[in-house]
Design an enzyme around this catalytic site. Structure first.
Site, PDB file in Angstrom:
ATOM      1  N   HIS A  40       0.834  -1.218   0.000  1.00 29.09           N
ATOM      2  CA  HIS A  40       0.000   0.000   0.000  1.00 29.09           C
ATOM      3  C   HIS A  40       0.865   1.262   0.000  1.00 29.09           C
ATOM      4  O   HIS A  40       0.447   2.318   0.466  1.00 29.09           O
ATOM      5  CB  HIS A  40      -0.997   0.001   1.168  1.00 29.09           C
ATOM      6  CG  HIS A  40      -2.121  -0.982   0.955  1.00 29.09           C
ATOM      7  ND1 HIS A  40      -3.366  -0.617   0.502  1.00 29.09           N
ATOM      8  CD2 HIS A  40      -2.152  -2.330   1.104  1.00 29.09           C
ATOM      9  CE1 HIS A  40      -4.134  -1.705   0.396  1.00 29.09           C
ATOM     10  NE2 HIS A  40      -3.414  -2.755   0.752  1.00 29.09           N
ATOM     11  N   SER A  73     -10.843 -17.951 -23.728  1.00 30.47           N
ATOM     12  CA  SER A  73     -10.135 -18.180 -22.470  1.00 30.47           C
ATOM     13  C   SER A  73     -10.388 -19.586 -21.982  1.00 30.47           C
ATOM     14  O   SER A  73     -11.535 -20.059 -21.988  1.00 30.47           O
ATOM     15  CB  SER A  73     -10.604 -17.188 -21.411  1.00 30.47           C
ATOM     16  OG  SER A  73     -10.165 -17.627 -20.132  1.00 30.47           O
ATOM     17  N   ASP A 178       1.722  -3.883  -9.531  1.00 29.69           N
ATOM     18  CA  ASP A 178       1.533  -5.225 -10.105  1.00 29.69           C
ATOM     19  C   ASP A 178       1.877  -5.243 -11.599  1.00 29.69           C
ATOM     20  O   ASP A 178       2.521  -6.169 -12.090  1.00 29.69           O
ATOM     21  CB  ASP A 178       0.088  -5.689  -9.901  1.00 29.69           C
ATOM     22  CG  ASP A 178      -0.302  -5.674  -8.436  1.00 29.69           C
ATOM     23  OD1 ASP A 178       0.601  -5.683  -7.573  1.00 29.69           O
ATOM     24  OD2 ASP A 178      -1.513  -5.642  -8.153  1.00 29.69           O
TER      25      ASP A 178
HETATM   26  C1  GLA Z   1      -2.884  -4.555  -4.896  1.00 31.96           C
HETATM   27  C2  GLA Z   1      -2.792  -3.405  -5.882  1.00 31.96           C
HETATM   28  C3  GLA Z   1      -1.402  -2.781  -5.885  1.00 31.96           C
HETATM   29  C4  GLA Z   1      -0.936  -2.442  -4.477  1.00 31.96           C
HETATM   30  C5  GLA Z   1      -1.161  -3.625  -3.537  1.00 31.96           C
HETATM   31  C6  GLA Z   1      -0.875  -3.274  -2.117  1.00 31.96           C
HETATM   32  O1  GLA Z   1      -2.074  -5.611  -5.321  1.00 31.96           O
HETATM   33  O2  GLA Z   1      -3.099  -3.853  -7.190  1.00 31.96           O
HETATM   34  O3  GLA Z   1      -1.387  -1.640  -6.715  1.00 31.96           O
HETATM   35  O4  GLA Z   1      -1.563  -1.288  -4.004  1.00 31.96           O
HETATM   36  O5  GLA Z   1      -2.489  -4.117  -3.605  1.00 31.96           O
HETATM   37  O6  GLA Z   1       0.472  -3.021  -1.935  1.00 31.96           O
END
Ligand code: GLA
Length: 389
Positions: A40, A73, A178
């Site tokens: 976060h 898919s 991510d």
């Molecule tokens: C999810 C979100 C990321 C990040 C994490 C927490 O994976 O997609 O962008 O905020 O939570 O670190």
């Protein structure tokens, strides 16, 4: 969480062949991720340190006339189709297809002439386990379309495009971690990302050399209110930054933290801010240790990160706390929940010879509490998105 057979790349091309009656022009793969530390912090303009998993999503693709996209898919065995109109309106394509349509939307919004395409998707990244199956799908689709169309989208711009697909088309207010992991990771390294500047540094993370392993434990906890709680945390952080008069919580210095906290209106906000500011510092400290080759020594930071997520950011659930406690009691060097929270996976840093014993201890602790048995797998830092052939 074990691999399927046959291999995922083969499943994507076999699916393509069945759905469209011909062979694909190429195959592109992108991985899921775990975040070693820095949770976060991404949407607070801070620091993260994820690495890519060996588990991947593969897109087999071939061009077709402009303005048409067809996607098969293996998840549902269905083929869906959409055109330029549906792409133009965020939310029109729903379900798993939204991630694909979102990528087409984001590329077009950025002015790129996206080729029409037929796609077939297969994946080994488990869904809903907090390992970023959605970013893997976005990244695999993006690289496929960029390559097929000969589009000029440098790798360093691709994560933001994929994030926009997720934020604006799918409607999930995630940060850029991510997608950055799925696109920019290197095998054998963790990705040290400054989410403000998007500067990356590949930090060697050689577990074998250190005689260590990262054990990923799937808590199998149902995601309770995860989406709403994620958005609420983000909102609290943004409001706190505004109250403190800084662009983002990344700008609150660790040394001045107590002064900053004293200026906040309530205990809950103070805890949320304390998590983000101390977590940024833990990422920097982890990177410093890894640069020195002191891999074993990062364990304490991982465990401190978990305590901060549990006590200050309030995003853990009993299943993940149980997995962390049981792993530590069984001798893990450090353990923490990874990902957005409210379930998902825990990672534990363990001596390589201990992995099975630690996993068994967590399984026993789950049984004692009446939780469904956790999944487990050991993982090595793997490569980001790539063309396979
Ligand atoms: C999810 C979100 C990321 C990040 C994490 C927490 O994976 O997609 O962008 O905020 O939570 O670190």
């Amino acid at each position: 969480m074990t691999g399927h057979h046959p291999d995922v790349a083969h499943r994507a091309s076999a699916g393509f062949q069945t759905a469209y009656g011909e062979a694909p022009a190429g195959r592109w793969a992108a991985p899921g991720r775990v975040n070693l530390i820095g949770e976060h912090t991404d949407y607070n303009d801070g620091f993260v340190l994820p690495f890519a998993l060996p588990l991947r999503t593969v897109v087999a693709a071939a061009p077709q006339p402009a303005g048409n996209w067809t996607v098969w898919s293996e998840l549902t065995g269905e083929t869906i189709g959409f055109g330029a109109d549906e792409v133009a309106t965020p939310g029109r394509v729903t379900g798993w297809g939204a991630y694909v349509a979102g990528v087409v939307w984001a590329l077009r919004e950025a002015g790129h002439p996206v080729p029409g395409a037929r796609l077939a998707i297969a994946s080994d990244v488990p869904l809903g386990a907090g390992l970023s199956s959605s970013a893997a799908l976005e990244a695999a689709t993006l690289t496929a379309l960029v390559d097929l169309g000969g589009l000029e989208v440098p790798a360093e711009h691709q994560p933001r495009l994929a994030q926009r697909a997720e934020n604006r088309y799918v409607g999930a207010p995630t940060g850029v971690m991510d997608q950055s992991a799925a696109i920019r990771c290197l095998a054998g390294h963790a990705l040290f990302l400054d989410c403000r500047t998007e500067r990356v540094e590949h930090i060697p993370f050689d577990l074998d050399l250190a005689g260590l392993a990262v054990l990923v434990l799937d808590s199998r906890a149902p995601h309770r209110h995860a989406d709403g709680e994620y958005a609420a945390r983000r909102d609290t952080c943004e409001k706190a930054a505004a109250l403190l008069g800084v662009p983002a919580l990344r700008d609150v210095p660790t040394v001045g933290l107590d002064d900053a906290l004293a200026r906040l209106p309530d205990d809950e906000t103070r805890r949320r801010v304390r998590h983000v500011v101390t977590e940024d510092q833990r990422v920097l400290d982890t990177v410093a240790l890894l640069r020195d080759g002191r891999v074993r020594h990062i364990g304490g930071l991982l465990t401190a990160s978990h305590a901060s997520m549990r006590d200050d950011f309030a995003i853990t659930v009993p299943e993940v706390d149980t997995a962390v406690d049981a792993a530590l009691a069984a001798g893990a060097l450090g353990a923490r929940m990874t990902g957005g929270g409210f379930g998902g996976c825990v990672l534990a840093l363990v001596d390589a010879d201990d992995a099975e014993r630690v996993a068994a201890a967590v399984t026993a602790a789950y049984a004692e509490r009446g939780f469904a048995a956790p999944g487990h797998v050991t993982v090595t830092p793997s490569a980001g998105a790539t063309r396979l052939d």
